[in-house]
Design a protein around this motif. Sequence first.
Motif, PDB file in Angstrom:
ATOM      1  N   TRP A 149      -3.811  12.564   2.886  1.00 44.12           N
ATOM      2  CA  TRP A 149      -3.675  11.248   3.501  1.00 44.12           C
ATOM      3  C   TRP A 149      -3.095  11.406   4.898  1.00 44.12           C
ATOM      4  O   TRP A 149      -2.047  12.021   5.092  1.00 44.12           O
ATOM      5  N   ASP A 185       0.854   7.817  -0.381  1.00 38.25           N
ATOM      6  CA  ASP A 185      -0.606   7.856  -0.344  1.00 38.25           C
ATOM      7  C   ASP A 185      -1.161   6.837  -1.344  1.00 38.25           C
ATOM      8  O   ASP A 185      -0.862   6.912  -2.537  1.00 38.25           O
ATOM      9  N   THR A 235     -10.008   9.952   0.054  1.00 37.27           N
ATOM     10  CA  THR A 235      -9.057   9.171  -0.741  1.00 37.27           C
ATOM     11  C   THR A 235      -9.566   8.997  -2.163  1.00 37.27           C
ATOM     12  O   THR A 235      -8.795   9.099  -3.129  1.00 37.27           O
TER      13      THR A 235
END
Length: 311
Positions: free
Chosen positions: A191, A227, A259
């Motif tokens: 992230w 994150d 992600t």
Amino acid sequence: MGDLHDYVRTEITAELVRDLVRDQHPDLADRPVRLGARGWDNQLWRLGDDLAVRLPWATDSADALLRKEHAWLPELAPRLPLPIPVPQRLGEPSERFPRTWIITTWVPGAPADQVPVTRAAEAAESLAAFLTALHRPALGGAPAGRGRGGPLAERDEPFAKGLAAATELGLVDDPDAVRAVWDDALGAPPWAGPALWIHADLHPANVLTRDGTLCGVIDFGDLCAGDPAYDLAAVWLLLPDGAAGRFYAAYEPRADAATMRRARGWAMARALSGILIGDAGVNGRPGGKATWGPPARAALQRLVADGPGGR
């Protein structure tokens, strides 16, 4: 504050809860008290129809988690589209009870590990709206996670140990496929955005359902900055087969491929943990919760079926 082992020997009863409320919050003393649930960190007792009392009972970290909720949730709650337990009063340690406790609003509903989601599309959009609202840049001074919301690489050794334990117990049919999903997540770029507010404990026992969809989110003790992929793991843990696409179409800002890969890794880690906790519950081992097993197994099967990267 008393030693945890001394505290564990003190039974929490309705009489004790009534006494604590009368001593520190006498304006609420006339409300009836009844047991709501026994969670991982805290016991939950109903206080009338619209309030609840949460008291630590099984872990020495619960006091700090309750104080964290008391400090941050009143600020976050107004922007969240699902009901959450909003802190109303703080209970201080005393001779009657040597630990911090809290009074919050009561959130009605059934935990999703007991009454799963059945209306997949509606639940996917509801979860997406909730996480879209929650996942905003965290303010200065926001709490750090307890190994949650950070790099997956920090959890590689615990994951390997958990997979080995589950495999030895015969709980995982294809450990190589499980490891492949985790390894793919480890290889995803980390992230790079600002630390966002995350719930950091969105497993089925902490999400409430009614009429087949989501109706509340509870237990914000692990609330932290990190994150968002850690929370996005809930897509596989909570929603039925085929609902992930509906969720990601509604979640904003749109999650990138990296992600989503990290989220799948966290989902696999949480599913593996849930399978072990569920098996412990079925077999009467300490710390076990039998209802955690079925949703965790379903999540693991979805992740394995999709393969690394969701392909």
